[in-house]
Design a protein around this motif. Sequence first.
Motif, PDB file in Angstrom:
ATOM      1  N   LEU A 156       0.813  -1.211   0.000  1.00 55.86           N
ATOM      2  CA  LEU A 156       0.000   0.000   0.000  1.00 55.86           C
ATOM      3  C   LEU A 156       0.849   1.265   0.000  1.00 55.86           C
ATOM      4  CD1 LEU A 156      -2.740  -1.088   2.575  1.00 55.86           C
ATOM      5  CD2 LEU A 156      -2.856  -1.148   0.071  1.00 55.86           C
ATOM      6  N   GLN A 157       2.059   1.171   0.516  1.00 51.33           N
ATOM      7  CA  GLN A 157       2.936   2.334   0.554  1.00 51.33           C
ATOM      8  C   GLN A 157       4.319   1.990   0.004  1.00 51.33           C
ATOM      9  OE1 GLN A 157       2.686   5.095   3.825  1.00 51.33           O
ATOM     10  NE2 GLN A 157       1.070   3.900   4.789  1.00 51.33           N
ATOM     11  N   VAL A 158       4.313   1.230  -1.065  1.00 47.49           N
ATOM     12  CA  VAL A 158       5.571   0.758  -1.631  1.00 47.49           C
ATOM     13  C   VAL A 158       6.415   1.912  -2.173  1.00 47.49           C
ATOM     14  CG1 VAL A 158       4.691   0.414  -3.987  1.00 47.49           C
ATOM     15  CG2 VAL A 158       6.537  -1.052  -3.115  1.00 47.49           C
ATOM     16  N   GLN A 159       5.765   3.042  -2.489  1.00 49.21           N
ATOM     17  CA  GLN A 159       6.499   4.189  -3.012  1.00 49.21           C
ATOM     18  C   GLN A 159       7.425   4.799  -1.966  1.00 49.21           C
ATOM     19  OE1 GLN A 159       3.334   4.209  -2.236  1.00 49.21           O
ATOM     20  NE2 GLN A 159       2.839   6.055  -1.078  1.00 49.21           N
ATOM     21  N   LYS A 160       7.271   4.398  -0.711  1.00 46.51           N
ATOM     22  CA  LYS A 160       8.133   4.896   0.349  1.00 46.51           C
ATOM     23  C   LYS A 160       9.268   3.926   0.668  1.00 46.51           C
ATOM     24  CE  LYS A 160       4.406   7.457   2.673  1.00 46.51           C
ATOM     25  NZ  LYS A 160       3.696   7.643   3.960  1.00 46.51           N
ATOM     26  N   SER A 161       9.359   2.872  -0.100  1.00 48.63           N
ATOM     27  CA  SER A 161      10.305   1.795   0.190  1.00 48.63           C
ATOM     28  C   SER A 161      11.490   1.848  -0.764  1.00 48.63           C
ATOM     29  CB  SER A 161       9.590   0.444   0.086  1.00 48.63           C
ATOM     30  OG  SER A 161      10.505  -0.609   0.210  1.00 48.63           O
ATOM     31  N   LEU A 162      12.700   2.063  -0.240  1.00 44.41           N
ATOM     32  CA  LEU A 162      13.896   2.130  -1.082  1.00 44.41           C
ATOM     33  C   LEU A 162      14.142   0.851  -1.873  1.00 44.41           C
ATOM     34  CD1 LEU A 162      16.394   3.686  -2.006  1.00 44.41           C
ATOM     35  CD2 LEU A 162      17.602   2.766  -0.009  1.00 44.41           C
ATOM     36  N   PRO A 163      14.014  -0.354  -1.277  1.00 45.28           N
ATOM     37  CA  PRO A 163      14.282  -1.562  -2.067  1.00 45.28           C
ATOM     38  C   PRO A 163      13.384  -1.696  -3.293  1.00 45.28           C
ATOM     39  CG  PRO A 163      13.262  -2.120   0.031  1.00 45.28           C
ATOM     40  CD  PRO A 163      13.700  -0.693   0.122  1.00 45.28           C
ATOM     41  N   PHE A 164      12.200  -1.091  -3.255  1.00 50.31           N
ATOM     42  CA  PHE A 164      11.336  -1.139  -4.436  1.00 50.31           C
ATOM     43  C   PHE A 164      12.000  -0.406  -5.600  1.00 50.31           C
ATOM     44  CE2 PHE A 164       8.065   0.911  -7.081  1.00 50.31           C
ATOM     45  CZ  PHE A 164       7.475  -0.226  -7.612  1.00 50.31           C
ATOM     46  N   TYR A 165      12.563   0.755  -5.345  1.00 45.25           N
ATOM     47  CA  TYR A 165      13.244   1.510  -6.404  1.00 45.25           C
ATOM     48  C   TYR A 165      14.489   0.769  -6.892  1.00 45.25           C
ATOM     49  CZ  TYR A 165      10.190   5.349  -5.061  1.00 45.25           C
ATOM     50  OH  TYR A 165       9.084   6.126  -4.791  1.00 45.25           O
ATOM     51  N   ILE A 166      15.203   0.161  -5.960  1.00 41.38           N
ATOM     52  CA  ILE A 166      16.392  -0.612  -6.345  1.00 41.38           C
ATOM     53  C   ILE A 166      15.984  -1.795  -7.216  1.00 41.38           C
ATOM     54  CG2 ILE A 166      18.385  -1.896  -5.497  1.00 41.38           C
ATOM     55  CD1 ILE A 166      18.369   1.124  -4.860  1.00 41.38           C
ATOM     56  N   SER A 167      14.863  -2.434  -6.880  1.00 36.88           N
ATOM     57  CA  SER A 167      14.399  -3.594  -7.652  1.00 36.88           C
ATOM     58  C   SER A 167      14.003  -3.195  -9.071  1.00 36.88           C
ATOM     59  CB  SER A 167      13.224  -4.267  -6.944  1.00 36.88           C
ATOM     60  OG  SER A 167      12.047  -3.475  -6.998  1.00 36.88           O
ATOM     61  N   VAL A 168      13.325  -2.069  -9.216  1.00 35.64           N
ATOM     62  CA  VAL A 168      12.911  -1.601 -10.547  1.00 35.64           C
ATOM     63  C   VAL A 168      14.141  -1.301 -11.402  1.00 35.64           C
ATOM     64  CG1 VAL A 168      11.765   0.247 -11.819  1.00 35.64           C
ATOM     65  CG2 VAL A 168      10.701  -0.702  -9.765  1.00 35.64           C
ATOM     66  N   GLY A 169      15.098  -0.587 -10.820  1.00 39.15           N
ATOM     67  CA  GLY A 169      16.316  -0.272 -11.562  1.00 39.15           C
ATOM     68  C   GLY A 169      17.085  -1.517 -11.950  1.00 39.15           C
ATOM     69  N   ALA A 170      17.233  -2.452 -11.007  1.00 37.11           N
ATOM     70  CA  ALA A 170      17.985  -3.681 -11.269  1.00 37.11           C
ATOM     71  C   ALA A 170      17.305  -4.537 -12.335  1.00 37.11           C
ATOM     72  CB  ALA A 170      18.145  -4.475  -9.975  1.00 37.11           C
ATOM     73  N   LEU A 171      15.984  -4.641 -12.283  1.00 31.80           N
ATOM     74  CA  LEU A 171      15.259  -5.424 -13.287  1.00 31.80           C
ATOM     75  C   LEU A 171      15.453  -4.859 -14.680  1.00 31.80           C
ATOM     76  CD1 LEU A 171      11.805  -6.282 -11.631  1.00 31.80           C
ATOM     77  CD2 LEU A 171      13.515  -7.905 -12.457  1.00 31.80           C
ATOM     78  N   LEU A 172      15.252  -3.553 -14.827  1.00 32.21           N
ATOM     79  CA  LEU A 172      15.383  -2.922 -16.140  1.00 32.21           C
ATOM     80  C   LEU A 172      16.805  -3.041 -16.675  1.00 32.21           C
ATOM     81  CD1 LEU A 172      13.254   0.315 -15.604  1.00 32.21           C
ATOM     82  CD2 LEU A 172      12.651  -1.686 -16.978  1.00 32.21           C
ATOM     83  N   PHE A 173      17.772  -2.801 -15.788  1.00 27.67           N
ATOM     84  CA  PHE A 173      19.169  -2.829 -16.218  1.00 27.67           C
ATOM     85  C   PHE A 173      19.585  -4.212 -16.697  1.00 27.67           C
ATOM     86  CE2 PHE A 173      23.685  -3.501 -15.343  1.00 27.67           C
ATOM     87  CZ  PHE A 173      24.239  -2.458 -16.080  1.00 27.67           C
ATOM     88  N   HIS A 174      19.340  -5.235 -15.896  1.00 29.02           N
ATOM     89  CA  HIS A 174      19.788  -6.581 -16.255  1.00 29.02           C
ATOM     90  C   HIS A 174      18.997  -7.153 -17.425  1.00 29.02           C
ATOM     91  CE1 HIS A 174      21.486  -6.370 -12.101  1.00 29.02           C
ATOM     92  NE2 HIS A 174      22.488  -6.939 -12.721  1.00 29.02           N
ATOM     93  N   LEU A 175      17.727  -6.813 -17.502  1.00 32.00           N
ATOM     94  CA  LEU A 175      16.919  -7.298 -18.613  1.00 32.00           C
ATOM     95  C   LEU A 175      17.423  -6.747 -19.942  1.00 32.00           C
ATOM     96  CD1 LEU A 175      14.378  -8.914 -19.424  1.00 32.00           C
ATOM     97  CD2 LEU A 175      13.069  -6.799 -19.183  1.00 32.00           C
ATOM     98  N   CYS A 176      17.836  -5.487 -19.953  1.00 33.99           N
ATOM     99  CA  CYS A 176      18.260  -4.829 -21.191  1.00 33.99           C
ATOM    100  C   CYS A 176      19.713  -5.123 -21.569  1.00 33.99           C
ATOM    101  CB  CYS A 176      18.069  -3.323 -21.084  1.00 33.99           C
ATOM    102  SG  CYS A 176      16.350  -2.784 -20.943  1.00 33.99           S
ATOM    103  N   THR A 177      20.586  -5.267 -20.573  1.00 38.47           N
ATOM    104  CA  THR A 177      22.018  -5.356 -20.870  1.00 38.47           C
ATOM    105  C   THR A 177      22.556  -6.779 -20.996  1.00 38.47           C
ATOM    106  OG1 THR A 177      22.563  -5.243 -18.497  1.00 38.47           O
ATOM    107  CG2 THR A 177      22.466  -3.160 -19.734  1.00 38.47           C
ATOM    108  N   THR A 178      21.950  -7.731 -20.318  1.00 35.39           N
ATOM    109  CA  THR A 178      22.495  -9.093 -20.330  1.00 35.39           C
ATOM    110  C   THR A 178      22.663  -9.671 -21.731  1.00 35.39           C
ATOM    111  OG1 THR A 178      21.626  -9.567 -18.118  1.00 35.39           O
ATOM    112  CG2 THR A 178      22.159 -11.458 -19.514  1.00 35.39           C
ATOM    113  N   PRO A 179      21.680  -9.531 -22.647  1.00 32.01           N
ATOM    114  CA  PRO A 179      21.894 -10.052 -24.005  1.00 32.01           C
ATOM    115  C   PRO A 179      23.111  -9.441 -24.692  1.00 32.01           C
ATOM    116  CG  PRO A 179      19.587  -9.526 -23.657  1.00 32.01           C
ATOM    117  CD  PRO A 179      20.331  -8.958 -22.485  1.00 32.01           C
ATOM    118  N   PHE A 180      23.385  -8.172 -24.433  1.00 26.56           N
ATOM    119  CA  PHE A 180      24.537  -7.516 -25.063  1.00 26.56           C
ATOM    120  C   PHE A 180      25.848  -7.984 -24.440  1.00 26.56           C
ATOM    121  CE2 PHE A 180      21.058  -4.774 -26.211  1.00 26.56           C
ATOM    122  CZ  PHE A 180      21.368  -4.402 -27.516  1.00 26.56           C
TER     123      PHE A 180
END
Length: 234
Positions: A156-180
């Motif tokens: 309900l208040q995930v926008q106040k949670s730092l690990p949520f932001y870290i998870s979003v960044g990590a997912l996008l980064f690894h999903l996009c860069t690993t094939p390269f």
Amino acid sequence: MLALFFVHLVEFLAFLTGLVYYQKNKSKPTFYLVWFLGITVCSEIFGWYAYFVENGFLYFLKGTPFESNYWWANIYTVISYLFYVNYFKWYLSAKKSVTIINRVSIVFLIFSILEIVFSGDFFIKFMPITNILGTLFVFLSIAFYYLELLKSDQILQVQKSLPFYISVGALLFHLCTTPFFIYSSYYSNTIDPGFVNLYKQVIFGTNYLLYSIYIAGFLICYRTENPYYPKKSF
């Protein structure tokens, strides 16, 4: 060169913002996150030595395995994957999930060492098995974190949670860069200049996005109190 400079600048800003955030939230996960960002900045700076092999005082390394900085990048890659896998483990309460992550970390480290020793890729390109397994295990760790979020009021208040932001960044980064990273052996203008241009655009773009998300997460969470992750002294 200018684009690379701005990537390093954003990395450094993420590190500085993390230091400021840590002064407010001195928890164990935040401590290691800030240290990891500092290691990332130092690693990127050290990796510039390869430029001076080609154009400067480190010319004596030409023709040696250390001519390229792939070996250094591969060491950092192993550290990076292990960090992300274990970072989200610190936010898990289910003992079974924590046990799985611990075992996964050991399996990943063993396979990484074996690939370094036996594959012959360590000095010439990014290690494909390490990147594939590392990405899968990071996704697994984040999946456990998301499952616990969905089962609790934290969502309900995930926008106040730092690990949520870290998870979003990590997912996008690894999903996009690993094939390269897997096809990094084509990173040569003489082999495939089209791939080189695309590689640069994706790597630079995802780095900007990753560290911008981290900076935003630090700033947002610094200004708000997260009711679900109380501060822990460290």
